[in-house]
Design an enzyme around this catalytic site. Structure first.
Site, PDB file in Angstrom:
ATOM      1  CG  ASN A 142     -43.699  31.628 -17.219  1.00  0.00           C
ATOM      2  OD1 ASN A 142     -44.496  32.677 -17.671  1.00  0.00           O
ATOM      3  ND2 ASN A 142     -43.627  31.200 -15.985  1.00  0.00           N
ATOM      4  CE  LYS A 172     -41.963  33.521 -13.860  1.00  0.00           C
ATOM      5  NZ  LYS A 172     -41.275  33.393 -12.622  1.00  0.00           N
ATOM      6  CG  HIS A 204     -45.712  29.311 -12.702  1.00  0.00           C
ATOM      7  ND1 HIS A 204     -45.376  30.089 -11.507  1.00  0.00           N
ATOM      8  CD2 HIS A 204     -44.617  29.119 -13.513  1.00  0.00           C
ATOM      9  CE1 HIS A 204     -44.235  30.322 -11.648  1.00  0.00           C
ATOM     10  NE2 HIS A 204     -43.656  29.798 -12.884  1.00  0.00           N
ATOM     11  CD  GLU A 241     -44.506  33.328 -10.633  1.00  0.00           C
ATOM     12  OE1 GLU A 241     -44.852  33.768 -12.005  1.00  0.00           O
ATOM     13  OE2 GLU A 241     -43.150  33.286 -10.277  1.00  0.00           O
ATOM     14  CD  GLU A 272     -41.144  26.342 -13.251  1.00  0.00           C
ATOM     15  OE1 GLU A 272     -40.620  27.097 -13.985  1.00  0.00           O
ATOM     16  OE2 GLU A 272     -42.033  26.963 -12.855  1.00  0.00           O
ATOM     17  N   GLY A 287     -36.944  32.684  -9.766  1.00  0.00           N
ATOM     18  CA  GLY A 287     -36.526  33.942  -9.533  1.00  0.00           C
ATOM     19  C   GLY A 287     -35.496  34.522  -8.566  1.00  0.00           C
ATOM     20  CB  SER A 301     -32.576  30.531 -10.940  1.00  0.00           C
ATOM     21  OG  SER A 301     -33.309  31.453 -10.023  1.00  0.00           O
TER      22      SER A 301
END
Ligand code: PGA
Length: 249
Positions: A11, A13, A97, A99, A167, A173, A212
């Site tokens: 991904n 992003k 996701h 985010e 996730e 991250g 991660s």
């Protein structure tokens, strides 16, 4: 336990311009020479999907989008439909996701509607779920994630190819990862929730772990029960790092 071949999806992003495709080209050269033991996908920003498809066309690398609108077309300035992603060469799309759930207020119902749109366009959705640190510390991780699965997966998925990605929001991250026991506990619960929702149609879909993942921890994570692959952010931007994860399968 899933019998599906593992899926390692990158991904990107909101990272990448034309010259970033050199990394995809390098990955292609490596995977043309040494076949991967798994499915491999790259999900670049929408602006790169067509060029990415050209770069990896004819190789084993699949291409995915990172989101799509629930509608097929219309007055939705700035949005991209599932059909547009497919037309540009994608066969996968990441949906829900964290985010997007936190940054853009996407609800489980929104995600389910997008999944329907993806299926209608012939895309394989990768549906993301995961708890926040607060929810984990309150002992709610399994309940929260199971609920997200139940609400984000429409019934229509059962006869289609799809994946779920677990996730933990606090692992994305950050360099932090759950323990292997925590990953197994949630993955087993995710499998139970998928089967509760879809019946036998949910028994084989891969459940990816994301948050991660890097070459140094990929092998142990990918060996955990019910882990059917990985959704990789930062470490998918460089061919060498991503290859390190692919080789861990
Ligand atoms: P990360 O991101 O690998 O950089 O933690 C994973 C993701 O957000 O899909």
């Amino acid at each position: 336990m899933t019998e599906s071949i593992k899926l390692i999806a990158g991904n990107w992003k909101m990272n990448g311009v034309g010259e970033s495709l050199e990394e995809a080209a390098a990955l292609r050269v490596s995977l043309d020479a040494e076949a991967a033991n798994c499915r491999v996908a790259l999900c670049p920003p929408a602006t790169l999907i067509e060029r990415m498809s050209a770069t990896v066309g004819g190789s084993a690398i699949e291409v995915g989008g990172q989101d799509c609108h629930a509608a097929a077309s219309g007055a939705f300035t700035g949005s991209v439909s599932a059909e547009m992603l497919a037309d540009a060469g994608a066969n996968l799309v990441i949906l829900g996701h964290s985010e997007r759930r936190t940054g853009f207020g996407e609800t489980n119902a929104d995600v389910a509607a997008k999944v329907e749109a993806a299926l209608a366009a012939g895309l394989e959705p990768i549906i993301c779920v995961g708890e926040t640190l607060e929810q984990r510390e309150a002992g709610e991780a399994v309940a929260v994630v199971s609920e997200q699965v139940m609400q984000s997966l429409p019934q229509s998925l059962s006869c289609n190819a799809f994946a779920v990605a677990y996730e933990p929001v606090w692992a994305i991250g950050t360099g932090l990862t759950p323990t292997l026991e925590q990953i197994e506990e949630v993955h087993v619960a995710v499998r139970a929730a998928i089967v509760a929702r879809l019946g036998a149609g949910g028994e084989k879909a891969p459940i990816l772990y994301g948050g991660s993942v890097k070459p140094s921890n990929a092998k142990e994570i990918l060996n955990v029960k019910e882990v059917g692959g990985a959704l990789v952010g930062g470490a998918s931007l460089k061919a060498e790092d991503f290859l390190g994860i692919i080789r861990a399968v």
